[in-house]
Design a protein around this motif. Structure first.
Motif, PDB file in Angstrom:
ATOM      1  N   TYR A 189     -37.628 -41.433 -42.529  1.00 37.56           N
ATOM      2  CA  TYR A 189     -36.475 -41.636 -41.659  1.00 37.56           C
ATOM      3  C   TYR A 189     -36.001 -43.097 -41.656  1.00 37.56           C
ATOM      4  CZ  TYR A 189     -37.356 -36.862 -40.045  1.00 37.56           C
ATOM      5  OH  TYR A 189     -37.535 -35.513 -39.989  1.00 37.56           O
ATOM      6  N   CYS A 190     -36.422 -43.896 -40.704  1.00 32.49           N
ATOM      7  CA  CYS A 190     -35.697 -45.161 -40.530  1.00 32.49           C
ATOM      8  C   CYS A 190     -36.285 -46.311 -41.337  1.00 32.49           C
ATOM      9  CB  CYS A 190     -35.598 -45.521 -39.052  1.00 32.49           C
ATOM     10  SG  CYS A 190     -37.058 -46.300 -38.367  1.00 32.49           S
ATOM     11  N   GLY A 191     -35.611 -47.455 -41.252  1.00 32.63           N
ATOM     12  CA  GLY A 191     -35.991 -48.622 -42.031  1.00 32.63           C
ATOM     13  C   GLY A 191     -37.244 -49.328 -41.558  1.00 32.63           C
ATOM     14  N   LEU A 250     -46.488 -43.931 -34.640  1.00 31.86           N
ATOM     15  CA  LEU A 250     -45.333 -43.174 -35.127  1.00 31.86           C
ATOM     16  C   LEU A 250     -44.421 -42.922 -33.940  1.00 31.86           C
ATOM     17  CD1 LEU A 250     -46.780 -40.343 -37.444  1.00 31.86           C
ATOM     18  CD2 LEU A 250     -45.708 -42.483 -38.144  1.00 31.86           C
ATOM     19  N   CYS A 251     -43.130 -42.730 -34.183  1.00 41.85           N
ATOM     20  CA  CYS A 251     -42.237 -42.324 -33.091  1.00 41.85           C
ATOM     21  C   CYS A 251     -42.152 -40.809 -33.064  1.00 41.85           C
ATOM     22  CB  CYS A 251     -40.859 -42.955 -33.277  1.00 41.85           C
ATOM     23  SG  CYS A 251     -39.867 -42.166 -34.557  1.00 41.85           S
ATOM     24  N   SER A 252     -41.328 -40.280 -32.150  1.00 37.76           N
ATOM     25  CA  SER A 252     -41.238 -38.827 -32.001  1.00 37.76           C
ATOM     26  C   SER A 252     -40.789 -38.158 -33.298  1.00 37.76           C
ATOM     27  CB  SER A 252     -40.286 -38.479 -30.850  1.00 37.76           C
ATOM     28  OG  SER A 252     -39.074 -39.199 -30.981  1.00 37.76           O
ATOM     29  N   GLY A 282     -40.108 -48.040 -41.833  1.00 33.96           N
ATOM     30  CA  GLY A 282     -40.974 -47.776 -42.990  1.00 33.96           C
ATOM     31  C   GLY A 282     -42.418 -47.546 -42.617  1.00 33.96           C
ATOM     32  N   CYS A 283     -42.658 -46.680 -41.642  1.00 34.50           N
ATOM     33  CA  CYS A 283     -44.031 -46.450 -41.175  1.00 34.50           C
ATOM     34  C   CYS A 283     -44.852 -45.693 -42.214  1.00 34.50           C
ATOM     35  CB  CYS A 283     -44.014 -45.630 -39.887  1.00 34.50           C
ATOM     36  SG  CYS A 283     -43.223 -46.479 -38.517  1.00 34.50           S
ATOM     37  N   GLY A 284     -46.101 -46.093 -42.350  1.00 33.49           N
ATOM     38  CA  GLY A 284     -47.034 -45.357 -43.194  1.00 33.49           C
ATOM     39  C   GLY A 284     -47.570 -44.153 -42.438  1.00 33.49           C
TER      40      GLY A 284
END
Ligand code: SF4
Length: 967
Positions: free
Chosen positions: A40-42, A71-73, A44-46
């Motif tokens: 999804y967004c920039g 992590l987000c929802s 850049g979560c692993g």
């Protein structure tokens, strides 16, 4: 197939493809967690993905430097989005399923025919920040190198091209100087035009945690709209929409007046500062306050904070970029950082947040029409270098058309063949109806995508099924220049193929097989890295070439090898070493530029920039108003943006019912005073209109949505989300109401400031229909003027409203659903009330409610919960037609905490019972206990419910706290 002669410069004849790697012929389900990256967004979560039963579990990767396990929802719900419903699984030509060979021949033939007749500039690609870097590289090489046109642009044009241009003006390169660690090191964080709490939630949570650890850290939020991000602000500045350059220019003048400028740094490392200071001279604080619609105390508080806090990070995003003067606004902000030497130092930098997962990767390969490749421009020396590297003398000598111009050229027939990859411009572009008409009349439209029925896919002559997240391999680059791997953990479904393979196969059929010898994404990445180092020698910021000469080390964390210092690198054109695939397979996240000692967290602290002089540039900025002003008849400023739990045009996130439970319909938020004045109420329906955009069939476009009253909205401004589209709602494509006004330098459209009219939607009735399996809208005798469909976990809901008297609803429901059985039904035609329910034994199959006013309708969440039950009790059946929850099934309201499915009513009940803090709600309901994205909303509910017993929210009133602290 008839063979079309290739134009001059284009080779003919197919080259046999190399055996492809990465097409998963020998795919096996992974036995251990796969380390990959959120799509999804920039931020850049692993993420770590683990097979679990018939599906997968997804959790944050504790070893990934971007998110350290958070992590987000949206990221937490990734496992819910992997289903194949509405997946495009086979190639299609003119709506009919085809084999790959026929479809690829058709695409190659279509492009060759147009090029042969009209030249290379008569074709174009419109690509996406959803593509992986390797896909992007292949697309850019095919268009700019092989075809020889600059006509490839990306949807990243819509979100951060102004930041790119501002970086290049200031630094001589498109470089984000800082990194996420700076958020923990800063003493002052300024968020400008960014609702990071919803759009970059893990970055926001890092700031929240940093402030909790060091409460002295100051947070300033600058935004016309008081969003969830202001929850942690020490100072909130609700400036007039579009006035940012006045504020930053005023600050620059203040810095000079207060002798806070680092003159030694400027003299040594910056040019253009004389003109920049001259442009702001005489700009008084009262004038800045007047232009920004702020009080002088607020402006003074901000100026004092910036002036006295060396460790300052200014995060900026769409509120700056999506403007007809976005580049100047970005430079006005960067000017203040350059003037104080706060660039690329620990805890001190300007910091552009990117929207998409691989917006940065697209910038790196040259996905923007005005960049060539690997951060090189269209300067003759760059063109010559890239042409020699690629071995393609026909490489485009000049920039191509930027997104808005590109679609206008399609509409005018100048571009006759267009390939759209992984994006949905009929929804996301400004003047979106004009885009739809342009595609309808375009000679040849190809769409490669994951989803079969996007608003854009419906207009394609050829549809090509692309691999989705979880099925493809490659790399992405996040906002802090960190390159991470995306890894496949699922087999390719149907006949879906990775984008790089599709592009390569078309290239081969166009006669460019020799230039596309790639066996898999590792080969593409290796070439990309080699080009980054080709004749570089430190002259360009983007350089990954050290990776080609690295050797695998003994296993590091997760068994992955690290990069080691190599001996002297081989010449770039020799290609990768044979063992590069192993390095690529186990690549760990790193920040470019990569050197033989590793990645680079920060740039420019040494005062060396990538301009000709080696000095940074301050730019003289003259503030400009938005392109279109409000006027009589169009009195409101229309602002658009994202919501917390949806992504882009909802093709993925709408598959996760828990993500639709937070906000389930398109909405329009406006200030309660404005609403009162024009007769709108919470939960009613409104329409936004204007006559400035393209009007199909002479009917001006409209946006129709549910009203949300929001005291955080600036009076005179309204806000709507960008996500809903023709698949989910009747008239919810906000792009139709955004005129194609762009920044003259970046070409980025002004999505934050369109003048509009707002009014109540005149309606005769409201209602909804809930079924187990969805509904064919087309089977309604008359389509209501408002509809919005909401896929749920156990049922589907269709919200409805119309301006004509309701039909006999029992017959309507029977006919629309094809359910002719015995319904339980109540009707009062005189009062305009209809209710019906269809049971299969004790199991609920469908229910509808029609009322003259929304207030008469029952709670949806309660009704939907009845579909989860295998059998309804007598009490529940009675409650069903009464339209009132029985005591046994309390209404929990819209979901606030998506991770644990906690509804607003449950939270309010817990607060009424004594829960007086976010922590207490977490203990009692788990709400806020996972990703934390809902914490700002929990705070709001606490503050609204019981101000007398609840600790005050972290956010003070506008400016007050800071004013007292810094005076
Ligand atoms: Fe994904 Fe959320 Fe991380 Fe963005 S913040 S990359 S959406 S998990």
């Amino acid at each position: 197939m008839s063979v079309i002669p290739a134009p001059a410069g284009i080779q003919t004849g197919c080259t046999e493809p190399p055996p492809a790697r990465g097409l998963q012929d020998d795919f096996h389900l992974p036995m251990k967690p796969i380390s990959t990256t959120c799509p999804y967004c920039g931020v850049g979560c692993g993420v770590l993905v683990t097979p679990s039963g018939e599906g997968f579990t997804v959790r944050g990767d504790p070893d990934h430097p971007a998110n350290r396990g958070r992590l987000c929802s949206k990221g937490a719900a990734l496992a819910d989005t992997l289903g194949l419903d509405d997946r495009l699984l086979h190639p299609r030509i003119d709506g009919r399923q085809m084999d790959w060979d026929t479809a690829l021949d058709r695409v190659a033939e279509g492009f060759r025919r147009v090029i042969a007749k009209h030249g290379p500039d008569a074709v174009a690609f419109y690509v996406s920040g959803q593509l992986l870097t390797e896909d992007y590289y292949a697309a850019n090489k095919l268009m700019k190198g092989c075809i020889g046109s600059g006509n490839i642009d990306t949807n990243s044009r819509l979100c951060m091209s102004s930041a790119v241009a501002a970086h290049k003006r200031a630094f001589g390169s498109d470089t984000v100087p800082g990194c996420y660690e700076d958020l923990e090191l800063a003493d002052l964080i300024i968020l400008v035009g960014s609702n990071a709490a919803w759009t970059h939630p893990v970055v926001y949570q890092r700031i929240v945690a940093a402030k909790k650890a060091r409460p002295g850290m100051q947070i300033v939020v600058i935004d016309p709209r008081r969003t969830a991000t202001a929850d942690i602000a020490d100072l909130f500045l609700p400036l007039v929409p579009g006035a940012d350059a006045w504020l930053w220019n005023g600050l620059l003048h203040h810095l000079k007046r207060e002798d806070a400028v680092d003159w030694a740094w400027l003299e040594a490392h910056v040019e253009g500062f004389g003109a920049a200071f001259a442009a702001v001279s005489g700009l008084t604080l009262p004038e800045v306050a007047r232009q920004c619609g702020l009080t002088e105390a607020e402006v003074a508080a901000f100026f004092r904070l910036f002036t006295t806090t060396p460790r300052t990070v200014s995060l900026f995003s769409q509120g700056i970029n999506q403007s007809s003067s976005g580049v100047d606004k970005g430079n006005a902000l960067i000017n203040c950082h350059l003037a104080t030497g706060r660039v690329g130092k620990p805890g001190a930098s300007p910091f552009s947040l990117t929207g998409q997962p691989n917006a940065m990767g697209g910038r790196e390969v040259g996905g923007l029409a005005n960049q060539l490749a690997n951060h090189m421009d269209f300067a003759p020396a760059d063109v010559d270098r890239v042409a020699r590297f690629w071995g393609l003398p026909q490489t485009a000598p000049r920039p191509g058309l930027k997104a808005v111009d590109l679609f206008q050229a399609v509409g005018e027939g100048r571009i006759k063949a267009l390939w759209i990859m992984a994006t949905n411009p009929v929804v996301s572009m400004p003047d979106a109806d004009a885009v739809a008409v342009a595609l309808k009349h375009c000679e040849f439209v190809v769409v490669s995508d994951v989803t079969a029925s996007t608003d854009t896919a419906r207009l394609a002559h050829v549809l090509l099924p692309a691999a989705a997240w979880g099925e493809k391999d490659g790399t992405v680059t996040n906002s802090e220049r960190r390159i991470s791997r995306q890894r496949a953990f699922m087999p390719l479904p149907g006949e879906a193929r990775p984008d790089w393979w599709i592009i390569g196969e078309v290239a081969r059929r166009m006669g460019f097989g020799a230039q596309f010898p790639y066996r898999g994404p590792a080969d593409l990445f290796a070439e990309h890295a080699a080009l980054s180092g080709f004749e570089n020698g430190g002259s360009r910021d983007f350089d990954l070439s050290a990776i080609l000469t690295s050797l695998p080390s003994p296993a590091g964390k997760n068994g992955a090898p690290a990069l080691l210092s190599p001996p002297a690198p081989p010449p770039a054109r020799e290609g990768p070493r044979p063992d590069f695939t192993d390095i690529y397979t186990t690549l760990q996240p790193f920040q470019w530029p990569l050197t033989h000692t590793g990645g680079t967290p920060r740039l420019f602290a040494d005062g060396r920039f990538f301009t000709h002089s080696g000095k940074a540039r301050m730019v003289a900025v003259t503030p400009r108003p938005p392109a279109l002003a409000t006027a009589a008849g169009l009195p409101f400023v229309f602002n658009t943006g994202r919501v917390r739990d949806q992504w882009h045009t909802m093709t993925r996130t709408a598959k996760a019912p828990r993500l639709l439970a937070h906000i389930d319909e398109p909405f329009l938020s406006l200030h309660p005073d404005d609403a009162r004045r024009i007769g709108l109420t919470e939960g009613g329906l409104a329409r936004i209109s204007q006559g400035l955009s393209y009007s199909p069939h002479g009917t001006p476009p409209e946006y129709r949505a549910r009203v949300r009253l929001d005291a955080g909205q600036r009076p005179g401004s309204v806000f709507a989300p960008i996500h809903w589209n023709g698949r989910f709602s009747a008239r919810a494509r906000v792009g139709t109401l955004i005129p194609a006004s762009v920044d003259p330098i970046s070409g980025q459209p002004e999505f934050k400031h369109a003048p509009v009219a707002v009014a109540a939607l005149p309606l005769a009735w409201h209602g909804f229909l809930v079924t187990r399996d969805g509904f064919p809208l087309a089977s309604f005798a008359r389509q209501p003027i408002y509809w919005s469909q909401i896929p749920g976990q156990h049922c589907h809901r269709l919200e409805l409203a119309d301006d004509q008297p309701p039909a006999a609803w029992l017959d309507q429901a029977r006919q629309a659903l094809g359910m002719d059985q015995d319904w339980m039904a109540l009707q009062d035609p005189g009062a305009g009330r209809y209710r019906g329910a269809l049971m299969d034994g004790d199991r609920l199959l469908a229910v509808y409610f029609i009322e003259p006013k929304t207030a008469g309708l029952p709670p949806r969440h309660w009704l939907e919960s009845l579909f989860a039950k295998p059998a309804l009790s007598v009490e529940e059946r009675t409650a069903l037609l009464l339209g009132r929850p029985s005591r046994a099934v309390p209404e929990s309201g819209p979901v606030v905490c998506a991770c644990f499915g906690v509804g607003r009513a449950d939270i309010q009940a817990a607060i009424a019972a004594g829960a007086d803090s976010v922590e207490a709600l977490g203990i009692q309901l788990k709400a806020g206990g996972n990703c934390g994205s809902c914490i700002p909303e929990l705070r709001q509910l606490l503050a609204q419910a019981a101000p007398a017993i609840v600790a005050p929210p972290a956010t003070p009133l506008r400016g007050q706290q800071c004013a007292s602290k810094t005076s």
